[in-house]
Design an enzyme around this catalytic site. Structure first.
Site, mmCIF file in Angstrom:
data_model
loop_
_atom_site.group_PDB
_atom_site.id
_atom_site.type_symbol
_atom_site.label_atom_id
_atom_site.label_comp_id
_atom_site.label_asym_id
_atom_site.label_seq_id
_atom_site.Cartn_x
_atom_site.Cartn_y
_atom_site.Cartn_z
ATOM 1 N N ASN A 166 -10.870 -3.323 -5.884
ATOM 2 C CA ASN A 166 -9.378 -1.985 -6.972
ATOM 3 C C ASN A 166 -10.216 -1.904 -8.768
ATOM 4 O O ASN A 166 -9.733 -0.909 -9.079
ATOM 5 C CB ASN A 166 -7.906 -2.268 -7.444
ATOM 6 C CG ASN A 166 -6.983 -2.684 -6.325
ATOM 7 O OD1 ASN A 166 -6.334 -3.475 -5.570
ATOM 8 N ND2 ASN A 166 -7.674 -1.525 -5.518
ATOM 9 N N ARG A 184 -12.205 1.552 -8.801
ATOM 10 C CA ARG A 184 -11.055 3.022 -9.151
ATOM 11 C C ARG A 184 -11.364 3.386 -10.698
ATOM 12 O O ARG A 184 -11.738 3.082 -11.532
ATOM 13 C CB ARG A 184 -9.753 2.414 -8.925
ATOM 14 C CG ARG A 184 -9.156 1.826 -7.493
ATOM 15 C CD ARG A 184 -7.814 1.712 -7.408
ATOM 16 N NE ARG A 184 -7.536 1.358 -6.508
ATOM 17 C CZ ARG A 184 -5.878 1.888 -5.544
ATOM 18 N NH1 ARG A 184 -5.432 2.373 -6.337
ATOM 19 N NH2 ARG A 184 -5.758 1.333 -4.074
ATOM 20 N N ASP A 226 0.870 -0.722 0.263
ATOM 21 C CA ASP A 226 0.373 -0.091 0.255
ATOM 22 C C ASP A 226 0.850 1.173 -0.018
ATOM 23 O O ASP A 226 2.590 0.991 0.341
ATOM 24 C CB ASP A 226 -1.041 -0.178 1.375
ATOM 25 C CG ASP A 226 -2.529 1.126 1.138
ATOM 26 O OD1 ASP A 226 -2.683 1.410 -0.187
ATOM 27 O OD2 ASP A 226 -2.641 1.462 1.631
HETATM 28 C C1 FPP Z 1 -2.117 0.857 -3.545
HETATM 29 O O1 FPP Z 1 -1.463 1.524 -3.271
HETATM 30 C C2 FPP Z 1 -1.562 -0.645 -4.306
HETATM 31 C C3 FPP Z 1 -1.949 -1.744 -5.484
HETATM 32 C C4 FPP Z 1 -3.796 -0.945 -5.664
HETATM 33 C C5 FPP Z 1 -1.556 -2.146 -6.020
HETATM 34 C C6 FPP Z 1 0.137 -2.384 -5.702
HETATM 35 C C7 FPP Z 1 0.445 -3.106 -7.163
HETATM 36 C C8 FPP Z 1 1.418 -3.274 -7.863
HETATM 37 C C9 FPP Z 1 2.445 -2.518 -7.063
HETATM 38 C C10 FPP Z 1 2.369 -2.820 -8.736
HETATM 39 C C11 FPP Z 1 1.428 -3.971 -10.070
HETATM 40 C C12 FPP Z 1 1.707 -5.424 -9.323
HETATM 41 C C13 FPP Z 1 2.386 -6.355 -9.415
HETATM 42 C C14 FPP Z 1 2.667 -8.044 -8.807
HETATM 43 C C15 FPP Z 1 3.403 -6.705 -10.351
HETATM 44 P P1 FPP Z 1 -2.525 2.351 -3.255
HETATM 45 O O2 FPP Z 1 -2.731 3.442 -5.002
HETATM 46 O O3 FPP Z 1 -3.819 2.265 -3.220
HETATM 47 O O4 FPP Z 1 -1.919 3.586 -2.718
HETATM 48 P P2 FPP Z 1 -2.285 4.773 -1.788
HETATM 49 O O5 FPP Z 1 -3.150 4.663 -0.584
HETATM 50 O O6 FPP Z 1 -1.329 5.879 -1.151
HETATM 51 O O7 FPP Z 1 -3.169 5.594 -2.795
#
Ligand code: FPP
Length: 247
Positions: free
Chosen positions: A65, A68, A17
């Site tokens: 997700n 989004r 996250d």
């Molecule tokens: C949370 O950050 C992360 C995600 C929703 C997805 C995680 C995805 C990746 C690390 C990239 C793709 C994955 C792979 C395995 C290639 P957020 O966007 O919720 O962060 P925030 O809470 O700060 O907005």
């Protein structure tokens, strides 16, 4: 100093996250945070293995997700496809077995294709497994398991009177996986967000303020050291777990 192998959690699961906040802090679009997040996925996959972890589960895309903005969802799917294509040779070279949990049949065709190729090409590796939770949610998993279990009962393969956790859990996506010993969430949030809710019943939790793109091998090592300071009692009392109390 890295923890000694015998105290290393066998299965570590991570809620990655903070990609969006990482980007925002730098005045960059959110997708830049995800791009950097993919770099961390690469680093942490190898770091976990170096530290003696045998299975690493990463929460890469949740059922929720999809809500989004469409351009972010599209970008995440493209990144995932790009990452898998780029990593295939590395997985084979480094003997990393890939598997998934979640409703992967609902992912874009290109992602499904490269997932199948990678899973097939790495299925014989036994030392280390990377599990990507994709289109995953615990509640959906329970619904899918209940459906499959009910079908098995109707077909006479299971007896309703013999229902137990041991029989029902064989219908979860995680049927042949050990439960996570340690669950880590980055970015300072202290929620489970529908991730491995049943499997984490006896897991230890480490919450770190570090944003996922900044998470390093040292942070993983610190989380494992924290895990090592805990005593896992599985419902028993401390004295029952000490060697002196053993028969
Ligand atoms: C949370 O950050 C992360 C995600 C929703 C997805 C995680 C995805 C990746 C690390 C990239 C793709 C994955 C792979 C395995 C290639 P957020 O966007 O919720 O962060 P925030 O809470 O700060 O907005």
């Amino acid at each position: 100093m890295p923890p000694s192998a015998e105290n290393v959690p066998h299965h570590v699961a991570i809620i990655m996250d903070g990609n969006g906040r990482w980007a925002k802090q730098r005045g960059l679009p959110r997708i830049e945070g995800h791009r950097r997040g993919v770099e961390t996925v690469r680093t942490v996959t190898l770091a976990a293995r170096d530290l003696g972890v045998r299975m690493l589960t990463l929460y890469a895309f949740s059922i929720e997700n999809w809500k989004r903005p469409q351009d972010e969802v599209g970008a995440l799917m493209s990144l995932l496809e790009y990452y898998l294509k780029k990593e295939l040779d590395t997985f084979i070279r480094d003997r990393v077995r890939l598997r998934t949990i979640g409703r992967t049949e609902e992912l874009p065709a290109g992602v499904q294709k490269i997932l199948q190729t990678t899973i097939e090409a790495t299925k014989h590796f036994t030392d280390y497994t990377l599990v990507l939770a994709l289109n995953y949610g615990s509640r959906t998993e329970v619904v899918d398991a209940a459906r499959a279990y009910a079908a098995a009962v109707a077909a006479g393969k299971e007896k309703l009177n013999d229902s137990s956790w041991a029989t029902f859990s064989r219908y979860l996506y995680t049927a042949d996986m050990p439960e996570p010993d340690l669950v880590i969430r980055t970015s300072g949030e202290t929620r489970m967000s529908n991730f491995l809710l049943l499997q984490a019943a006896y897991s230890e939790f480490v919450f770190t303020p570090v944003l996922w793109p900044d998470f390093t091998k040292a942070d993983l090592s610190a989380a494992i050291a924290d895990y090592n300071r805990r005593e896992r009692r599985f419902g028993q009392i401390s004295e029952q777990l000490k060697p002196a109390a053993a028969k």
